[in-house]
Design a protein around this motif. Structure first.
Motif, mmCIF file in Angstrom:
data_model
loop_
_atom_site.group_PDB
_atom_site.id
_atom_site.type_symbol
_atom_site.label_atom_id
_atom_site.label_comp_id
_atom_site.label_asym_id
_atom_site.label_seq_id
_atom_site.Cartn_x
_atom_site.Cartn_y
_atom_site.Cartn_z
ATOM 1 N N ILE A 166 -13.831 9.395 41.152
ATOM 2 C CA ILE A 166 -13.040 10.422 41.836
ATOM 3 C C ILE A 166 -13.009 10.083 43.326
ATOM 4 C CG2 ILE A 166 -12.871 12.877 42.463
ATOM 5 C CD1 ILE A 166 -14.623 13.477 39.980
ATOM 6 N N ILE A 167 -11.852 10.267 43.933
ATOM 7 C CA ILE A 167 -11.754 10.248 45.393
ATOM 8 C C ILE A 167 -11.172 11.591 45.806
ATOM 9 C CG2 ILE A 167 -10.798 9.199 47.476
ATOM 10 C CD1 ILE A 167 -10.514 6.583 45.946
ATOM 11 N N VAL A 168 -11.859 12.258 46.726
ATOM 12 C CA VAL A 168 -11.363 13.508 47.289
ATOM 13 C C VAL A 168 -10.967 13.239 48.735
ATOM 14 C CG1 VAL A 168 -11.939 15.878 47.956
ATOM 15 C CG2 VAL A 168 -12.859 14.927 45.815
ATOM 16 N N PHE A 169 -9.724 13.562 49.051
ATOM 17 C CA PHE A 169 -9.237 13.462 50.430
ATOM 18 C C PHE A 169 -9.160 14.879 50.973
ATOM 19 C CE2 PHE A 169 -7.350 9.772 48.259
ATOM 20 C CZ PHE A 169 -7.806 8.750 49.076
ATOM 21 N N ASP A 170 -10.150 15.249 51.799
ATOM 22 C CA ASP A 170 -10.156 16.596 52.380
ATOM 23 C C ASP A 170 -9.252 16.592 53.604
ATOM 24 O OD1 ASP A 170 -10.748 19.235 52.771
ATOM 25 O OD2 ASP A 170 -12.712 18.885 53.651
ATOM 26 N N GLU A 171 -8.533 17.689 53.797
ATOM 27 C CA GLU A 171 -7.526 17.780 54.860
ATOM 28 C C GLU A 171 -6.542 16.614 54.729
ATOM 29 O OE1 GLU A 171 -7.225 20.435 56.550
ATOM 30 O OE2 GLU A 171 -9.203 21.341 56.307
ATOM 31 N N ILE A 172 -6.060 16.424 53.498
ATOM 32 C CA ILE A 172 -5.185 15.290 53.176
ATOM 33 C C ILE A 172 -3.899 15.280 53.994
ATOM 34 C CG2 ILE A 172 -4.038 16.428 51.230
ATOM 35 C CD1 ILE A 172 -4.052 13.666 49.804
ATOM 36 N N GLN A 173 -3.543 16.410 54.585
ATOM 37 C CA GLN A 173 -2.332 16.427 55.415
ATOM 38 C C GLN A 173 -2.451 15.440 56.577
ATOM 39 O OE1 GLN A 173 -4.536 18.924 55.481
ATOM 40 N NE2 GLN A 173 -4.916 19.468 57.615
ATOM 41 N N ASN A 174 -3.675 14.990 56.898
ATOM 42 C CA ASN A 174 -3.864 13.953 57.914
ATOM 43 C C ASN A 174 -3.214 12.632 57.508
ATOM 44 O OD1 ASN A 174 -5.574 15.095 60.118
ATOM 45 N ND2 ASN A 174 -6.900 15.569 58.394
ATOM 46 N N ALA A 210 4.616 12.464 50.565
ATOM 47 C CA ALA A 210 3.597 11.497 50.987
ATOM 48 C C ALA A 210 2.258 11.800 50.324
ATOM 49 C CB ALA A 210 3.454 11.499 52.508
ATOM 50 N N LEU A 211 1.886 13.082 50.253
ATOM 51 C CA LEU A 211 0.614 13.444 49.635
ATOM 52 C C LEU A 211 0.624 13.127 48.142
ATOM 53 C CD1 LEU A 211 -0.132 16.849 51.415
ATOM 54 C CD2 LEU A 211 -0.494 14.512 52.223
ATOM 55 N N PHE A 212 1.737 13.407 47.480
ATOM 56 C CA PHE A 212 1.860 13.063 46.061
ATOM 57 C C PHE A 212 1.794 11.551 45.854
ATOM 58 C CE2 PHE A 212 2.942 17.351 44.844
ATOM 59 C CZ PHE A 212 2.668 17.395 43.483
ATOM 60 N N ASP A 213 2.338 10.783 46.777
ATOM 61 C CA ASP A 213 2.293 9.326 46.640
ATOM 62 C C ASP A 213 0.871 8.795 46.686
ATOM 63 O OD1 ASP A 213 5.014 9.138 46.300
ATOM 64 O OD2 ASP A 213 5.428 8.449 48.337
ATOM 65 N N LYS A 217 -0.170 12.380 55.950
ATOM 66 C CA LYS A 217 1.249 12.600 55.633
ATOM 67 C C LYS A 217 2.174 11.555 56.255
ATOM 68 C CE LYS A 217 2.396 15.907 59.283
ATOM 69 N NZ LYS A 217 1.161 16.066 60.013
ATOM 70 N N ASN A 218 1.706 10.858 57.279
ATOM 71 C CA ASN A 218 2.532 9.832 57.917
ATOM 72 C C ASN A 218 2.325 8.507 57.187
ATOM 73 O OD1 ASN A 218 3.807 7.952 59.502
ATOM 74 N ND2 ASN A 218 2.963 8.702 61.432
ATOM 75 N N ILE A 272 2.568 21.416 53.407
ATOM 76 C CA ILE A 272 3.812 21.088 54.099
ATOM 77 C C ILE A 272 3.691 21.628 55.519
ATOM 78 C CG2 ILE A 272 6.303 21.438 54.220
ATOM 79 C CD1 ILE A 272 6.317 21.765 51.189
ATOM 80 N N GLU A 273 3.711 20.723 56.493
ATOM 81 C CA GLU A 273 3.636 21.145 57.889
ATOM 82 C C GLU A 273 5.000 21.103 58.561
ATOM 83 O OE1 GLU A 273 -0.808 20.294 59.441
ATOM 84 O OE2 GLU A 273 0.407 18.491 59.244
ATOM 85 N N ASN A 274 5.778 20.063 58.288
ATOM 86 C CA ASN A 274 7.064 19.900 58.969
ATOM 87 C C ASN A 274 8.248 19.792 58.017
ATOM 88 O OD1 ASN A 274 5.791 19.696 61.587
ATOM 89 N ND2 ASN A 274 5.138 17.665 60.960
ATOM 90 N N SER A 275 8.030 19.110 56.896
ATOM 91 C CA SER A 275 9.142 18.781 56.017
ATOM 92 C C SER A 275 8.647 18.649 54.585
ATOM 93 C CB SER A 275 9.755 17.452 56.478
ATOM 94 O OG SER A 275 10.581 16.898 55.495
#
Length: 196
Positions: A94-102, A139-142, A104-105, A130-133
């Motif tokens: 398992i990999i957990v990405f906390d605050e994954i919105q970091n 990107a997070l799903f990718d 998004k770019n 979703i912060e902007n778009s």
């Protein structure tokens, strides 16, 4: 994607799932938790509180030593980026990405590293998917479910253009239905009465 609003226990939910997985008979592999540096101590304390019988190592600092003997490892986005080649030697359970919105770019080295690390399961935690778009969510799903939302061009034509340029309610509804099975989200207004 675990997208509960802030303060509703995403960390504890993720720990419960991690421990349940590790305690399954013959559960293979190492769990990697990647988070902002400011949250590493929160993860370490949460494991100590809610899963005290499980050894967790902190992979951080100037003299860090990578040991895949540990079942659970916590590191930062900066270390993931800098030590990608070493971290990529392992396939994680398992990999957990906390605050994954970091992440998004998609034009960053950190995004590429997160996308290329391999695991049987990837989980993204964020209170703000979703912060902007709508492209942020793509990107997070990718990272956590590669390919599910198709190519960037197809996604632009199918979802971003109708939603963001025409405010198309039918497309919004279809997009919600398409992504909902993979997004766990609770809002404070919906669950506040149930919280201790």
């Amino acid at each position: 994607l675990l997208c509960d609003e802030m303060g509703l226990g995403k960390t504890v939910e993720a720990i419960a799932m991690i421990i349940a997985t590790l305690e399954q008979r013959n559960a293979p592999g190492t769990v990697l938790i990647v988070c902002p540096t400011s949250l590493m101590s929160h993860w370490m304390q949460s494991f100590a509180t809610f899963a005290p019988g499980h050894a967790v190592i902190l992979y951080h600092g100037g003299e860090r030593h990578l040991s895949f003997q540990a079942r659970i490892m916590v590191t930062s986005y900066g270390i993931m980026k800098n030590d990608f080649a070493r971290l990529a030697e392992k396939r994680y359970s398992i990999i957990v990405f906390d605050e994954i919105q970091n992440l998004k770019n998609r034009d960053t080295v950190s995004f590429e590293a997160a996308q290329q690390l391999t695991a049987r399961c990837k989980i993204g935690c964020t209170g703000t998917p979703i912060e902007n778009s709508v492209a942020d969510l793509k990107a997070l799903f990718d990272i956590v479910l590669p390919g599910y939302l198709g190519t960037d061009d197809a996604f632009m034509e199918r979802f971003i253009e109708p939603i963001e340029n025409r405010d198309d309610r039918v497309t919004k509804s279809r997009f919600r239905a398409f992504t909902a099975p993979f997004i766990l989200r609770r809002l404070k207004k919906d669950v506040l009465a149930e919280l201790p």
